[in-house]
Design a protein around this motif. Structure first.
Motif, PDB file in Angstrom:
ATOM      1  N   VAL A  77      44.748  34.994  35.918  1.00 57.23           N
ATOM      2  CA  VAL A  77      44.025  34.388  37.472  1.00 57.23           C
ATOM      3  C   VAL A  77      45.071  35.684  38.139  1.00 57.23           C
ATOM      4  N   LYS A  78      47.116  35.673  38.438  1.00 52.80           N
ATOM      5  CA  LYS A  78      47.842  36.069  38.899  1.00 52.80           C
ATOM      6  C   LYS A  78      46.850  37.300  39.563  1.00 52.80           C
ATOM      7  N   SER A  81      43.761  37.173  41.948  1.00 52.33           N
ATOM      8  CA  SER A  81      44.938  36.013  43.000  1.00 52.33           C
ATOM      9  C   SER A  81      45.001  37.478  43.424  1.00 52.33           C
ATOM     10  N   ASN A  84      41.226  38.852  44.626  1.00 55.65           N
ATOM     11  CA  ASN A  84      40.686  37.972  45.806  1.00 55.65           C
ATOM     12  C   ASN A  84      41.401  38.079  47.232  1.00 55.65           C
ATOM     13  N   ARG A  85      42.096  37.630  47.227  1.00 54.65           N
ATOM     14  CA  ARG A  85      43.626  37.816  48.981  1.00 54.65           C
ATOM     15  C   ARG A  85      42.775  38.954  49.552  1.00 54.65           C
ATOM     16  N   SER A  88      40.215  39.453  50.446  1.00 54.47           N
ATOM     17  CA  SER A  88      39.490  38.016  51.663  1.00 54.47           C
ATOM     18  C   SER A  88      39.896  38.565  52.757  1.00 54.47           C
ATOM     19  N   SER A 123      48.094  33.829  53.065  1.00 55.41           N
ATOM     20  CA  SER A 123      49.133  33.589  52.614  1.00 55.41           C
ATOM     21  C   SER A 123      49.929  35.087  52.020  1.00 55.41           C
ATOM     22  N   ILE A 127      53.174  37.360  44.485  1.00 57.30           N
ATOM     23  CA  ILE A 127      52.712  36.866  43.239  1.00 57.30           C
ATOM     24  C   ILE A 127      52.949  38.662  41.814  1.00 57.30           C
ATOM     25  N   SER A 153      52.193  44.598  42.261  1.00 57.65           N
ATOM     26  CA  SER A 153      52.503  43.349  42.307  1.00 57.65           C
ATOM     27  C   SER A 153      53.767  43.386  43.862  1.00 57.65           C
TER      28      SER A 153
END
Length: 294
Positions: A77-78, A81, A84-85, A88, A123, A127, A153
């Motif tokens: 998930v991390k 994320s 995806n960020r 986007s 955002s 993460i 990260s």
């Protein structure tokens, strides 16, 4: 005397000879049955204890496996994320660049920072991967993947800090530049002194926009590589039959690269001179109409 004799005999037996038990012949089967029952009972108890231990061990292994699956899901998930960020953000910036090139001819002299403005909904939350998640990756015997997760990260956090700074500095630029609206077109008119005062801010925005685009391309490329490696390692570790998700980042990446290169190929600083006496008899500098979008 008899009592004395018996006592002495008992003491003598304890000191010099082993204890001897005399069993009447008729009681031997009973004695054997007693020992056999005790042995059988002990064996059954051992079997039950062994089975209980096996059940307990199996449950611990199942709980450990479920915990590992939970950790792998959190890592997934991390990592997703971050991907995806970045994706986007890259698509939004590509849209901005594409839109700026699709405007009237006058906007073609705008430089990179003039074409990129704050994206709504970004955002800036960090993460990070915790120790337990990284420990599971190490159990997969892939130290390089664990190092890549840490680097992704940290680089993502650094990139978002740069973007936040860029948005802040661009807001300052907006406050420093007077805006005039003429024929539904926003433009800024500066005299030479005002333009010179803005030069450091222009350089900051120019450097930040270039670094952000370069960093976004590099980080998105690496994040997708790490994601693909993680999926493969997880599938192997858990003996999963699920197919690795198929996502091709090349189209979005190539589109962004092409637009950034096109914007960076623009020569100059995004401003043009206006002949003396044309505007309030000052020698002024102004951006091309519509080239600065706030």
């Amino acid at each position: 005397a008899a009592g004395t004799f018996l006592t002495g005999l008992a003491l003598s037996s304890m000191k010099t000879s082993p204890l001897t038990i005399f069993v009447p012949p008729g009681d031997i089967p009973t004695l054997i049955a007693g020992f056999g029952g005790a042995a059988l009972g002990g064996f059954i108890s051992w079997l039950l204890a062994k089975e209980a231990y096996a059940i307990s061990f199996r449950r611990e292994q199942e709980a450990l496996r479920e915990n590992e699956k939970s950790l792998s899901l959190k890592t997934n998930v991390k990592l997703a994320s971050i991907n995806n960020r970045l994706h986007s953000l890259m698509c939004a910036m590509s849209d901005q660049l594409e839109e700026s090139f699709g405007k009237e001819e006058a906007t073609q002299s705008a430089v990179l920072w003039q074409r990129l403005y704050p994206v709504v909904g970004v955002s800036f939350h960090r993460i990070d991967f915790d120790v337990e998640e990284l420990s599971l990756i190490l159990k997969m015997e892939n130290d390089e993947l664990a190092n890549d997760l840490i680097k992704i990260s940290e680089r993502y956090a650094a990139l978002m800090d740069s973007i936040h700074l860029y948005y802040t500095e661009r807001a300052k630029m907006k406050e420093m530049m007077p805006m005039h609206v003429e024929e539904r077109m926003a433009r800024t008119v500066l005299n030479l002194e005002e333009f010179i005062a803005l030069t450091p801010q222009i350089q900051i925005l120019s450097d930040l926009s270039t670094q952000i685009c370069s960093g976004l391309i590099e980080d998105f490329t690496d994040a997708n590589r790490v994601m693909s490696t993680f999926y493969s390692e997880r599938k192997k570790y858990f003996s999963s039959k699920k197919d690795v998700p198929d996502f091709d980042p090349k189209p979005s990446l190539e589109r962004f690269k092409e637009l950034v290169q096109k914007a960076m190929a623009v020569k100059g600083n995004g401003f043009t001179t206006v002949p003396r006496g044309q505007v309030e008899d000052f020698e002024v500098w102004k951006p091309q109409p519509g080239s600065v979008k706030f």
